[in-house]
Design an enzyme around this catalytic site. Structure first.
Site, PDB file in Angstrom:
ATOM      1  N   ASP A   1       0.849  -1.206  -0.160  1.00 27.17           N
ATOM      2  CA  ASP A   1      -0.429  -0.291  -0.243  1.00 27.17           C
ATOM      3  C   ASP A   1       0.933   1.474  -0.063  1.00 27.17           C
ATOM      4  O   ASP A   1       1.678   1.124   0.574  1.00 27.17           O
ATOM      5  CB  ASP A   1      -0.947   0.198   1.132  1.00 27.17           C
ATOM      6  CG  ASP A   1      -1.866   0.750   0.894  1.00 27.17           C
ATOM      7  OD1 ASP A   1      -2.090   1.426   0.567  1.00 27.17           O
ATOM      8  OD2 ASP A   1      -2.220   1.623   2.125  1.00 27.17           O
TER       9      ASP A   1
ATOM     10  N   PHE B   1     -11.518  18.485  -9.069  1.00 25.07           N
ATOM     11  CA  PHE B   1     -10.626  17.564  -9.434  1.00 25.07           C
ATOM     12  C   PHE B   1     -10.680  16.018 -10.380  1.00 25.07           C
ATOM     13  O   PHE B   1     -11.412  15.303  -9.381  1.00 25.07           O
ATOM     14  CB  PHE B   1      -9.533  17.193  -8.141  1.00 25.07           C
ATOM     15  CG  PHE B   1      -8.176  16.503  -8.953  1.00 25.07           C
ATOM     16  CD1 PHE B   1      -7.102  17.281  -9.478  1.00 25.07           C
ATOM     17  CD2 PHE B   1      -8.303  14.747  -8.795  1.00 25.07           C
ATOM     18  CE1 PHE B   1      -5.485  16.067 -10.156  1.00 25.07           C
ATOM     19  CE2 PHE B   1      -7.242  14.426  -9.142  1.00 25.07           C
ATOM     20  CZ  PHE B   1      -5.786  14.865  -9.851  1.00 25.07           C
TER      21      PHE B   1
ATOM     22  N   THR C   1      -2.536   1.150  -4.425  1.00 31.92           N
ATOM     23  CA  THR C   1      -3.159   2.440  -3.745  1.00 31.92           C
ATOM     24  C   THR C   1      -4.151   2.701  -4.402  1.00 31.92           C
ATOM     25  O   THR C   1      -4.736   2.574  -5.186  1.00 31.92           O
ATOM     26  CB  THR C   1      -2.179   3.339  -3.122  1.00 31.92           C
ATOM     27  OG1 THR C   1      -2.535   4.554  -2.754  1.00 31.92           O
ATOM     28  CG2 THR C   1      -1.905   4.098  -5.156  1.00 31.92           C
TER      29      THR C   1
END
Length: 1087
Positions: free
Chosen positions: A372, A512, A646
């Site tokens: 991760d 975003f 991730t």
């Protein structure tokens, strides 16, 4: 009906209807309450009813346990029960599952507040039903998946952290359902939403997902839509399965070989017995006539009984005690990890934790590491480093500026404009920690312009944002005198360097997204000017600004990127009244669209964000975990492939990969994301196929063959590739519309990734992480995989991998509870694998091979003896020796060896990561070493038996002329056997401690003492005492002494010569040579 669809191209699924508060529709309609899953969470494996059958099934997956059960039953039938076999067959109780039951109970019994009939009732979490209106207070965890109906904040928002879901500890803003009644007691509404599905990023409806935490909001109320095992978190949970190490699989394979040898021996002896008895006078000699019952016995039944008797006689060739010793070695060996002081972290005051000791040796076989990012590679603590305004670099740490020669700034107006952009272009909220702090903020914001106020210290001002880099930029602006005071009623307030408060009306936020890779805000100043501020990646901003301004900034951006910093470019644009009116109308129309909303919003965004003016760029550092880069380099040097999985954004994750040195400056990145799929202007499926073929040709077909043992740093002549993929594209790869295409895409994707030095998978849902691990785990060669993470979103991949590592981080302890091993920091992974893993594998591999060897030495003379005793099942050894051989005489030395041996010192293992490659792919438990140990055991067994037989060719071996009997024969063979196999282990030992000396020489001394003691006393509980004074008489013969010493030396001579003349090879040969010289000198001195 409240229904918000995020994304327009998702597949339509069946929906569910939820009545808020369980209130029906109009009174004239019949209300039939729908049935949904309750809110109980179940992560345990067993119940009271299924524990016994399930546990038995798990135990008998081991071939050895099934074999031992059969042998035990045969021994009961034949009347000879071995103490070893009877006591070693046990069932391992589900202690770990009991702990999971306990953890489930804590979650299910957690008290929550539910609104029922206008009253607030406290009830247990497991009693929540779909449709209940649940109240959640600040810093509490959501008990299920909710739709937000009400918030204590005036603007109807709440801030949520989803670290347990996607690994992001950032704060996300959620809004209440628009136009909902404020009085929830009288609210009569129906919610339409899709059926439960695991994708965290594609939802129908406005969701606040369970296992999130509400922040900076005193209280919110929401209606439960998904509960229990239907929540997003539960659907992304990978059930815990029984993990089996590669060593255990090798043991099973070797066991089958020895089982075949055992059956062959029994068949040979049974056949030869009846061939021998077929000769006249052999079946029934005059001194051993058969009884009438024996004559009436069926011939085939008698043959089968004899076969079983030989099986029992030779069954010691399969070492039952080996499994007991292996379990002891694993359990005691895991304590060394727990006790390792290098794993102790003074911050949390904890060390390493071992949840599963069965996989210690697997730590030395890892080929793929899946890690991760947030909280594992990084601290998730971004810090503003520097900025560049019109070609001038500003570094806060030295308060100096550096001019690169492109131009000179136009004056302080541009600097202030840049800082205003940092203070306005974000979604940051000021944290309301205390009432006093709220009063201070209100006091500041109520002042009129021009009145000087004291700027609060930076450390006393907290911020909440959807991304940590936004907080870093706002804090960076504070360093230069511009402080963001907060957002109130669509008004953003700034305290400038003159201590004046500036107010801007927030008109629109252009959020975003990973395709645009930028975000913008449209604000209006007090003077009536309308401005658009935009920040984003350089590749997204540069094409939308004046090209003559780009060269001023490009050098800074490229330099900061190579240094591993996250770079963002900042631009602005003045909007005329007509431009704003057109943009405002387009945005409102797109946000109200029910179909293709994202595409319509994207078109408006692209239309507004054009012809901007570039102001500057920023550099933000995401602080890595301590020694993260060194750890990743060491793992790659050891031959492991590192994949970063991730849920974070691609830009942030890419910067982290550069900072961790997974991506180097010369690494060519192969990107397979939604953005690259849309670049070609064609259908995504066609573009995906085209890119996979292109990347496969580049990374696989055209790549030069990689020689074994060559690392990236040594093969700099060839091009290094890094691969990047996002969750949406991965779904297309794994779940293509065509089954044939899905298989093709999966194979191409896997081959590309396996030929890249590092792989980055971003925007991953927890279940997607587990899918990737499973895909690699089941690929050709079945490589050993390791997953490491710190959050609940990492649990699925931790459970899926061969070895799961949890980090005791800031995102709870779910990863730690579900992991096989837990460590405080990422840096500890280096020693865990390169030192502990390497040594554990070498130790247990030697233990397994040694056990098969010493039991072959033990039982081969017994087999050969049958040729000289008429195949009568006459044992060569006394029953006490049969029982004590594996329990007392030879067990402790190998146990001590398997716990303490260091064939290479730990410092050398850590300094030279390539040593890890020497044991890769189960090198010490392949068929080659197994055959060597088997041949060695056969050689020693032949030497023991025929060497003693040669001695017995002389009829008189005692001074008084008496001859030795068959028990003396077996005792001499057994004495040579015990001394030879023990001294063989002493020759293999490289790291001597007082424990090794004690158990090796103590075991030999105990054997001698036991033989004198057992044969020197008449035991009343024995019907017949076969060894009475046999051992003492044997040692009174000089010939016996001579043969014992000669046979021991003859057996060990090849091993001694091989150790003397063998030349160390490899990069550590000098260290090993010095260590071996010292060790051999020490051993010979002892001998």
């Amino acid at each position: 009906i409240f229904c918000t669809t995020l994304g327009g191209d998702e597949r339509r699924v069946d929906s569910r209807t939820i009545f808020v508060g369980h209130r029906s529709g109009p009174n004239n309609e019949a209300f039939i309450p729908p049935k949904f899953c309750d809110n109980r969470i179940v992560s345990s494996k067993y119940t009271v009813w299924n524990f016994l059958p399930k546990n038995l099934f798990e135990q008998f997956r081991r071939i050895a346990n099934f074999y031992f059960l059969i042998i035990f039953l045969v021994q009961v039938m034949t009347g000879f029960v071995s103490v070893t076999n009877a006591t070693d067959f046990v069932l391992f109780l589900g202690y770990e599952d009991w702990l999971r039951h306990k953890a489930d109970s804590e979650v299910n019994k957690y008290p929550v507040t539910v609104l029922e009939d206008g009253r607030r009732i406290r009830k247990e979490s497991e009693k929540i039903k779909v449709g209940d209106v649940v109240e959640v207070e600040e810093d509490e965890t959501f008990p299920c998946d909710l739709i937000l109906l009400q918030s204590s904040r005036d603007d109807g928002t709440c801030f949520v952290t989803t670290a347990s879901l996607d690994g992001e500890s950032n704060h996300k803003t959620h809004y209440t359902v628009p136009d909902a009644e404020k009085d929830l007691e009288t609210l009569n509404a129906t919610i339409e939403c899709e059926q439960p599905q695991p994708d965290l990023y594609k939802v129908c409806g406005c969701f606040v997902t369970n296992l999130s935490d509400v922040l900076n909001t005193q209280k919110i109320s929401g209606v439960a839509v998904y509960t229990g095992m239907e929540t997003k978190m539960a659907l992304n949970y990978q059930g815990k399965s029984q993990k089996r190490s590669a060593v255990e699989k090798s043991i099973n394979a070797f066991l089958l070989v020895y089982l075949c040898i055992l059956v062959s021996k029994a068949l040979v002896c049974t056949t030869l017995k009846y061939v021998w008895q077929s000769k006249p006078g052999q079946d029934e000699p005059w001194y051993n006539e058969k009884t009438q019952r024996e004559k009436d016995t069926n011939q085939y039944l008698k043959m089968f009984t004899d076969f079983l008797s030989f099986m029992v006689l030779f069954n010691f060739i399969i070492p039952v005690s080996m499994y007991v010793t292996v379990e002891m070695q694993k359990f005691l060996g895991s304590l060394f990890i727990t006790w390792d002081k290098d794993f102790f972290d003074p911050e949390i005051k904890e060390g390493a934790l071992v949840n599963t000791s069965d996989l210690n040796e697997e730590l030395g076989q890892v080929e793929y590491v899946f890690t991760d990012k947030t909280g594992t590679l990084t601290q998730n603590n971004m810090e503003f480093i520097e900025c560049c305004i019109d070609g001038i670099q500003y570094s806060y740490h030295d308060n100096s500026s550096e001019v690169d020669g492109f131009c000179v700034t136009d004056g302080p107006e541009r600097e202030e404009l840049f800082l205003r952009a940092l203070c306005l272009c974000h979604t940051v909220q000021v944290k309301e920690s205390t009432e006093q702090g709220q009063d201070q903020v209100d006091g500041l914001t109520d002042q009129v312009d021009g009145l000087e106020v004291l700027q609060p210290p930076q450390e006393q001002r907290g911020f909440i944002a959807s991304s940590p880099d936004e907080v870093a930029l706002v804090k960076g602006a504070m360093r230069y005198g511009f402080t963001f005071l907060g957002l109130e009623s669509k008004t953003m307030k700034i305290l400038n360097s003159n201590n004046d408060i500036e107010m801007y009306e927030l008109l629109h936020v252009l959020n975003f997204d990973p395709v645009r890779r930028r975000m913008s805000v449209i604000v209006r100043s007090r003077s009536g000017e309308t401005l658009l501020f935009c920040k984003g990646a350089d590749s997204s901003i540069f094409p939308r600004v004046r090209q003559e301004e780009v060269e001023r900034i490009r050098m800074h951006v490229e330099r900061n990127a190579t240094e591993g910093y996250r770079t963002l470019c900042v631009a602005y644009k003045y909007l005329s009244a007509d431009e704003y009116a057109q943009a405002d109308a387009g945005l409102r129309e797109a946000r109200l669209a029910l179909q293709d909303r994202d595409e319509k919003l994207m078109a408006v965004y692209n239309q507004v964000e054009t012809d901007m003016s570039l102001i500057g760029a920023t550099a933000v550092e995401d602080r890595l975990q301590e020694q993260a880069a060194e750890t990743m380099e060491a793992l790659q040097g050891a031959g492991m492939k590192v994949w970063v999985l991730t849920g974070d954004k691609m830009e942030t994750a890419k910067s982290t990969c550069y900072a961790c040195r997974l991506f180097q400056r010369n690494t060519e990145l192969l990107e397979l994301t939604v953005r690259t799929l849309e670049d070609g202007g064609r259908r995504r499926e066609e573009r995906l196929h085209e890119l996979l073929i292109e990347y496969h040709k580049k990374a696989v077909q055209d790549a030069p063959p990689v020689r074994a043992g060559v690392t990236r740093s040594w093969s700099s002549a060839s091009q290094d590739y890094g691969f990047i993929i996002d969750g949406a594209t991965l779904s297309m790869v794994l779940n293509s519309a065509s089954d044939s295409n899905s298989s093709l895409y999966k194979n191409l994707f896997l081959q590309i990734c396996q030929n890249c030095t590092a792989v980055l998978c971003c925007r991953m849902a927890p279940l997607q992480k587990a899918q990737i691990v499973k895909m690699v785990k089941n690929s050709k060669g079945s490589p050993i995989t390791l997953s490491i993470g710190d959050g609940a979103n990492d649990v699925s991949m931790i459970l899926e991998a061969h070895v799961g590592i949890g980090i005791k981080g800031k995102e709870g302890r779910q990863a730690v509870r579900n992991s096989d091993y837990a460590i405080p920091k990422l840096k500890h992974l280096k020693k865990l694998l390169l030192a502990h893993g390497h040594l554990y594998y070498v130790r247990i591999a030697h233990l397994v091979q040694y056990f098969f060897y010493k039991n072959l030495c033990f039982i081969l003379p017994q087999f050969l003896y049958q040729f000289f005793c008429g195949y009568s099942q006459q044992p060569l050894y006394d029953a006490a020796y049969l029982t004590m051989y594996n329990i007392c005489f030879t067990s402790m030395p190998i146990l001590a060896y398997s716990l303490l041996e260091q064939h290479i010192c730990i410092g050398a293992l850590l300094d030279n990561a390539t040593l890890y490659r020497q044991i890769a792919k189960n090198a010490m438990l392949r068929w080659g070493p197994f055959i060597y140990w088997t041949l060695l055991g056969t050689f020693h067994g032949l030497v023991f038996f025929f060497g003693v037989r040669f001695l017995f060719s002389n009829p008189a071996l005692q001074d008084n002329g008496q001859v030795f009997g068959n028990w003396s024969y077996g005792t001499i063979v057994f004495t040579v056997l015990v001394f030879t196999v023990t001294l063989k282990l002493a020759l293999d030992t490289r790291h001597w401690t007082w424990i090794n000396h004690f158990v090796i020489w103590g075991s030999l001394a105990f054997y001698v003492f036991f033989s004198f003691f057992w044969g020197g006393i008449i035991w009343p509980f024995l019907r017949q005492q076969r060894l009475y004074f046999v051992f003492a008489n044997m040692l009174s013969s000089v010939s016996a002494w001579l043969v014992i010493i000669l046979l021991i030396l003859l057996s060990l001579l090849p091993e001694i010569l091989f150790g003397v003349f063998r030349k160390p090879r490899g990069p550590h040969s000098r260290q090993v040579k010095l260590k071996q010289t010292h060790t051999h000198t020490h051993i010979f001195t002892l001998l």
